[in-house]
Design a protein around this motif. Structure first.
Motif, PDB file in Angstrom:
ATOM      1  N   LEU A   6      -8.211  -4.937  -6.062  1.00 28.81           N
ATOM      2  CA  LEU A   6      -7.137  -5.122  -5.101  1.00 28.81           C
ATOM      3  C   LEU A   6      -6.106  -4.114  -5.315  1.00 28.81           C
ATOM      4  O   LEU A   6      -5.534  -3.634  -4.362  1.00 28.81           O
ATOM      5  N   LYS A   7      -6.081  -3.528  -6.540  1.00 30.27           N
ATOM      6  CA  LYS A   7      -4.978  -2.374  -6.957  1.00 30.27           C
ATOM      7  C   LYS A   7      -5.522  -1.090  -6.251  1.00 30.27           C
ATOM      8  O   LYS A   7      -4.853  -0.571  -5.627  1.00 30.27           O
ATOM      9  N   SER A   8      -6.655  -0.940  -6.189  1.00 33.21           N
ATOM     10  CA  SER A   8      -7.243   0.321  -5.449  1.00 33.21           C
ATOM     11  C   SER A   8      -6.978   0.336  -4.078  1.00 33.21           C
ATOM     12  O   SER A   8      -6.497   1.366  -3.462  1.00 33.21           O
ATOM     13  N   LYS A   9      -7.247  -0.811  -3.291  1.00 34.84           N
ATOM     14  CA  LYS A   9      -6.900  -0.826  -1.978  1.00 34.84           C
ATOM     15  C   LYS A   9      -5.323  -0.822  -1.665  1.00 34.84           C
ATOM     16  O   LYS A   9      -4.955  -0.284  -0.718  1.00 34.84           O
ATOM     17  N   THR A  10      -4.601  -1.611  -2.656  1.00 33.28           N
ATOM     18  CA  THR A  10      -3.169  -1.399  -2.418  1.00 33.28           C
ATOM     19  C   THR A  10      -2.729  -0.253  -2.565  1.00 33.28           C
ATOM     20  O   THR A  10      -1.913   0.235  -1.712  1.00 33.28           O
ATOM     21  N   GLU A  11      -3.425   0.559  -3.457  1.00 33.17           N
ATOM     22  CA  GLU A  11      -2.817   2.329  -3.596  1.00 33.17           C
ATOM     23  C   GLU A  11      -3.058   2.815  -2.332  1.00 33.17           C
ATOM     24  O   GLU A  11      -2.276   3.902  -2.166  1.00 33.17           O
ATOM     25  N   LYS A  12      -4.263   2.652  -1.924  1.00 33.52           N
ATOM     26  CA  LYS A  12      -4.539   3.517  -0.670  1.00 33.52           C
ATOM     27  C   LYS A  12      -3.639   3.112   0.711  1.00 33.52           C
ATOM     28  O   LYS A  12      -3.119   3.821   1.242  1.00 33.52           O
ATOM     29  N   LEU A  13      -3.228   1.772   0.697  1.00 39.29           N
ATOM     30  CA  LEU A  13      -2.372   1.237   1.563  1.00 39.29           C
ATOM     31  C   LEU A  13      -0.859   1.721   1.603  1.00 39.29           C
ATOM     32  O   LEU A  13      -0.369   2.009   2.468  1.00 39.29           O
ATOM     33  N   VAL A  14      -0.362   1.847   0.319  1.00 39.30           N
ATOM     34  CA  VAL A  14       1.043   2.442   0.148  1.00 39.30           C
ATOM     35  C   VAL A  14       0.967   3.814   0.287  1.00 39.30           C
ATOM     36  O   VAL A  14       2.025   4.330   1.063  1.00 39.30           O
ATOM     37  N   GLY A  15      -0.106   4.420   0.099  1.00 40.33           N
ATOM     38  CA  GLY A  15      -0.070   6.073   0.681  1.00 40.33           C
ATOM     39  C   GLY A  15       0.115   6.227   2.107  1.00 40.33           C
ATOM     40  O   GLY A  15       0.609   7.229   2.334  1.00 40.33           O
ATOM     41  N   LEU A  16      -0.607   5.276   2.791  1.00 36.41           N
ATOM     42  CA  LEU A  16      -0.662   5.425   4.273  1.00 36.41           C
ATOM     43  C   LEU A  16       0.792   4.920   4.714  1.00 36.41           C
ATOM     44  O   LEU A  16       1.426   5.730   5.537  1.00 36.41           O
ATOM     45  N   LEU A  17       1.505   4.062   4.174  1.00 30.30           N
ATOM     46  CA  LEU A  17       2.643   3.555   4.449  1.00 30.30           C
ATOM     47  C   LEU A  17       3.826   4.509   4.103  1.00 30.30           C
ATOM     48  O   LEU A  17       4.728   4.953   4.906  1.00 30.30           O
ATOM     49  N   ARG A  18       3.734   5.327   2.919  1.00 32.65           N
ATOM     50  CA  ARG A  18       4.624   6.442   2.491  1.00 32.65           C
ATOM     51  C   ARG A  18       4.424   7.525   3.656  1.00 32.65           C
ATOM     52  O   ARG A  18       5.372   8.270   4.021  1.00 32.65           O
ATOM     53  N   GLN A  19       2.993   7.733   4.057  1.00 32.47           N
ATOM     54  CA  GLN A  19       2.832   8.653   5.079  1.00 32.47           C
ATOM     55  C   GLN A  19       3.626   8.480   6.409  1.00 32.47           C
ATOM     56  O   GLN A  19       4.070   9.295   7.155  1.00 32.47           O
ATOM     57  N   ALA A  20       3.495   7.077   6.697  1.00 34.66           N
ATOM     58  CA  ALA A  20       3.971   6.505   7.740  1.00 34.66           C
ATOM     59  C   ALA A  20       5.816   6.713   7.794  1.00 34.66           C
ATOM     60  O   ALA A  20       6.436   7.074   8.694  1.00 34.66           O
ATOM     61  N   ALA A  21       6.198   6.597   6.587  1.00 30.83           N
ATOM     62  CA  ALA A  21       7.633   6.735   6.394  1.00 30.83           C
ATOM     63  C   ALA A  21       8.121   8.144   6.883  1.00 30.83           C
ATOM     64  O   ALA A  21       9.306   8.479   7.421  1.00 30.83           O
TER      65      ALA A  21
END
Length: 289
Positions: free
Chosen positions: A36-51
């Protein structure tokens, strides 16, 4: 606009950081939490890219996707926090079924796909400022790729108003743009609800116009799109008949005005040709006689 999007993104980014921190403190189900951590880190990377790209994001789909993502991360945090239980008795009574981790992993994967879709659509949507036919054609080609990749993306394209611009491109675009638009429509019509939406948007009128006076290359793609929509929502066959779509296709076959494409592959590597499509539609007509 940029400030609004950044506000929308702030909470899910914070939740994602909390999830990764909670995983580091987990005392049970460590392997499941690590995934779950691995996927969450990938997701937050995309969220920061979106920001960082917030000025270029469309507000309406951004709100919907980020709201869904926030809910997923909130659930992920609740699940991971249960794995931090201290003491033997707490661990005994904190029973988490394996299915809960599988479900959460799948939901995080969906959120990753949704945010990736949002970034890709926004990147390909520069034609909102420059509405040239070439840019609109490129945007339609991007939608073809997205719709082919994942049914979820197709649903989002429809729900966020993508059908209207595609129909407009079919009527007004250059040949390449018209082909891309026809491909996108065929790929988007994967279920009765989606086809109904297209029908209400005026797809029958546009289909009839293209089959009556459009370029042969576009008519070939259109014939494939007709077969896809009719196959996925048989009730639309009557509407196609009422708009003379079947008659026009049969007429093309009779006078051989549409060239044969023996390997016209669009989705799932399926080969289709105007003769195959029209023969299929002709059987429908015969059955009604």
């Amino acid at each position: 606009m940029a400030d609004i999007v950044k506000q929308i993104l702030a909470k899910p980014i914070q939740l994602a950081d909390q999830v990764t921190k909670a995983v580091d403190e987990a005392s049970s189900f460590k392997q499941e939490c690590a995934e779950l951590k691995s996927k969450t880190e990938k997701l937050v990377g995309l969220l920061r890219q979106a920001a960082h790209a917030s000025f270029d994001l469309y507000e309406r789909p951004t709100r919907r996707i980020i709201d869904d993502t926030e809910q997923v991360l909130d659930k992920a945090l609740s699940l991971v926090l249960k794995c931090r239980a201290n003491g033997l008795m707490k661990r005994v009574f904190t029973i988490i079924p394996a299915a809960a981790f599988r479900k959460m992993s799948s939901q995080l994967e969906n959120s990753i796909g949704d945010v990736s879709w949002l970034l890709r659509v926004s990147a390909s949507g520069d034609d909102r400022d420059d509405g040239s036919l070439d840019n609109r054609s490129d945007a339609a080609a991007s939608l073809v790729s997205l719709a082919r990749d994942n049914d979820r993306y197709g649903k989002l394209i429809i729900e966020e108003g993508g059908v209207g611009p595609l129909l407009k491109l079919l009527k007004e675009g250059k040949i390449e743009g018209q082909e891309n638009a026809a491909k996108a429509i065929g790929l988007l019509g994967k279920d009765p609800e989606s086809v109904e939406h297209m029908i209400h948007a005026g797809v029958c009128t546009v289909f009839a116009k293209i089959l009556k006076e459009g370029p042969m290359k576009v008519q070939s793609v259109m014939a494939w799109a007709v077969s896809e929509l009719a196959a996925n929502y048989p009730k639309c066959q009557d509407l196609f008949a009422q708009h003379n779509i079947i008659r026009l296709l049969v007429s093309h076959l009779a006078f051989e005005t549409i060239q044969e494409h023996s390997k016209y592959a669009i989705a799932s590597n399926k080969a289709a040709s105007i003769h195959t499509v029209v023969n299929w539609l002709w059987r429908i007509v015969i059955m009604r006689l």
